[in-house]
Design an enzyme around this catalytic site. Structure first.
Site, PDB file in Angstrom:
ATOM      1  N   CYS A  68       0.753  -1.353  -0.040  1.00 54.40           N
ATOM      2  CA  CYS A  68      -0.049   0.221  -0.095  1.00 54.40           C
ATOM      3  C   CYS A  68       0.990   1.119  -0.037  1.00 54.40           C
ATOM      4  CB  CYS A  68      -0.922  -0.086   1.030  1.00 54.40           C
ATOM      5  SG  CYS A  68       0.121   0.220   2.769  1.00 54.40           S
ATOM      6  N   ARG A  69       0.438   2.335   0.455  1.00 56.71           N
ATOM      7  CA  ARG A  69       0.763   3.485   0.496  1.00 56.71           C
ATOM      8  C   ARG A  69       2.182   3.796   1.785  1.00 56.71           C
ATOM      9  NH1 ARG A  69       0.722   7.805   3.260  1.00 56.71           N
ATOM     10  NH2 ARG A  69      -1.319   7.535   4.212  1.00 56.71           N
TER      11      ARG A  69
END
Length: 103
Positions: A68-69
Site C-alpha cells: 500500500c502507501r
C-alpha cells in the site's frame, strides 16, 4: 514490514525479492483512485475493504505480496488473509518498496 524496521531501515527484502522473481501475485490494497495514480507493473488492485470478499482470487497462488502507501493497510491485509487460511502472504510494505524489488 514492521514499524521499527520501517523507521530504522533494517528491512530485509530477500524473501520479497525471491517471491517476486518466482511470479508472486502482487496486490495493491490501496483505493482505486490511489491505484490509478500509479502502481507496480503487473499488480492488481484489491482495496483493503474488499480483501475478505475476494478470497477466491488468492487461492492456489504460490506467493502473495500485498502492499500500500505506508505499509499499514498491507499489514492489515496480510492479517485478514492469514485469518482466512492463506498463509503464503508477504507484507511488501509500501508501493515504493515493492517497485524497488521488482526492478
Amino acid at each position: 514490514m514492521g514499524f521499527f524496521s520501517a523507521i530504522f531501515g533494517t528491512t530485509d527484502n530477500t524473501q520479497l525479492v525471491e517471491a517476486i522473481k518466482e511470479g508472486a501475485f502482487l496486490v495493491d490494497v490501496r483505493t482505486p483512485g490511489e491505484f490509478a495514480s500509479g502502481s507496480v507493473k503487473g499488480a492488481v488492485n484489491i482495496p483493503l475493504d474488499r480483501i475478505a470478499s475476494q478470497l477466491a482470487q488468492f487461492k492456489n497462488k504460490k506467493n502473495v505480496v500485498v502492499f500500500c502507501r505506508s505499509g499499514n493497510r498491507s499489514g492489515q491485509a496480510q492479517s485478514i488473509l492469514q485469518h482466512h487460511g492463506i498463509s503464503n502472504v508477504i507484507d511488501g510494505g509500501t508501493v515504493g518498496n515493492v517497485k524497488e524489488c521488482v526492478g
